[in-house]
Design an enzyme around this catalytic site. Structure first.
Site, short mmCIF file in Angstrom:
data_model
loop_
_atom_site.label_atom_id
_atom_site.label_comp_id
_atom_site.label_asym_id
_atom_site.label_seq_id
_atom_site.Cartn_x
_atom_site.Cartn_y
_atom_site.Cartn_z
N ARG A 113 15.53 127.68 11.89
CA ARG A 113 15.98 127.24 10.77
C ARG A 113 15.45 128.61 10.05
NH1 ARG A 113 15.51 123.95 4.82
NH2 ARG A 113 13.99 125.72 4.10
N ARG A 122 20.99 128.53 5.18
CA ARG A 122 19.59 128.50 6.43
C ARG A 122 21.03 127.29 7.27
NH1 ARG A 122 18.48 124.70 1.58
NH2 ARG A 122 17.24 127.22 1.08
N ASP A 127 16.31 117.11 4.25
CA ASP A 127 15.96 116.27 3.51
C ASP A 127 15.47 114.81 3.46
OD1 ASP A 127 15.67 119.05 2.01
OD2 ASP A 127 16.63 118.73 1.25
#
Length: 197
Positions: A113, A122, A127
């Protein structure tokens, strides 16, 4: 087949114990919701790789994987980046949020990334959207994710895997989604992510 067959080896008791123990290794697990997004490379393969890497994490079990959705990149000129594939994963985990965050970053790094620019393209985004009912203003890891409640690309797949879900401090996912709408979040019924074996 008699038990005298020399090719049949008894399974060592220690292995049986390990297998049995594996089912209960997650004592008092916590619920966590992870959002995944990719808009570079083989997006579906990358999302699946991230899910498999989460499952391979000690103290983590992947319990549900959402359908795949395709979305336009956030905060950039339309058409300037490839579209995203997004999904949400439900976990049971004994890891604290900080360790789960470290694991997420490690998975991002494993897929190379790049963090060149805010809202830049990306390979993979991992998350933590929510962890139990925790509300935390910690700048390293704000819980729930500070923009989850206003992002359809998080709420739509989250609602798929947990229709009763609530965003801590913001209300139910279903109600937030009703207000926000599903605009720009296109289901990709032709694509599928697997729940790890």
């Amino acid at each position: 087949m008699t038990s005298s067959d020399p090719t049949v080896q008894p399974v060592p008791a220690s292995v049986v114990e390990q297998v049995d123990a594996a089912d209960v290794t997650l004592t008092n697990p916590k619920r966590a919701v992870i959002s995944l997004g990719s808009n570079l490379g083989n997006r579906l393969e990358t999302l699946q790789g991230a899910i498999d890497a989460l499952e391979d994490t000690p103290g983590v079990r992947v319990k549900a994987v959402s359908p795949v959705y395709e979305t336009e990149p956030w905060g950039v000129e339309p058409g300037s980046q490839p579209t995203y594939f997004n999904a949400v994963v439900l976990l049971k985990t004994t890891l604290p949020p900080s360790s789960l965050l470290e694991r997420g970053h490690a998975i991002e790094e494993a897929f190379e990334r790049v963090r060149d620019e805010r809202w830049g393209p990306r390979t993979i985004d991992v998350d933590i959207v929510a962890y139990q009912d925790v509300i935390s203003q910690d700048p390293v890891l704000t819980l729930p994710h500070p923009r989850a409640h206003e992002r359809a690309f998080v709420l739509v797949p989250w609602h798929d895997v947990d229709p009763e879900a609530k965003v801590p401090g913001h209300g139910s996912v279903a109600e937030l989604l009703a207000e926000l709408g599903r605009g720009g979040v296109a289901p990709r019924a032709d694509l599928e992510l697997r729940l790890p074996e």
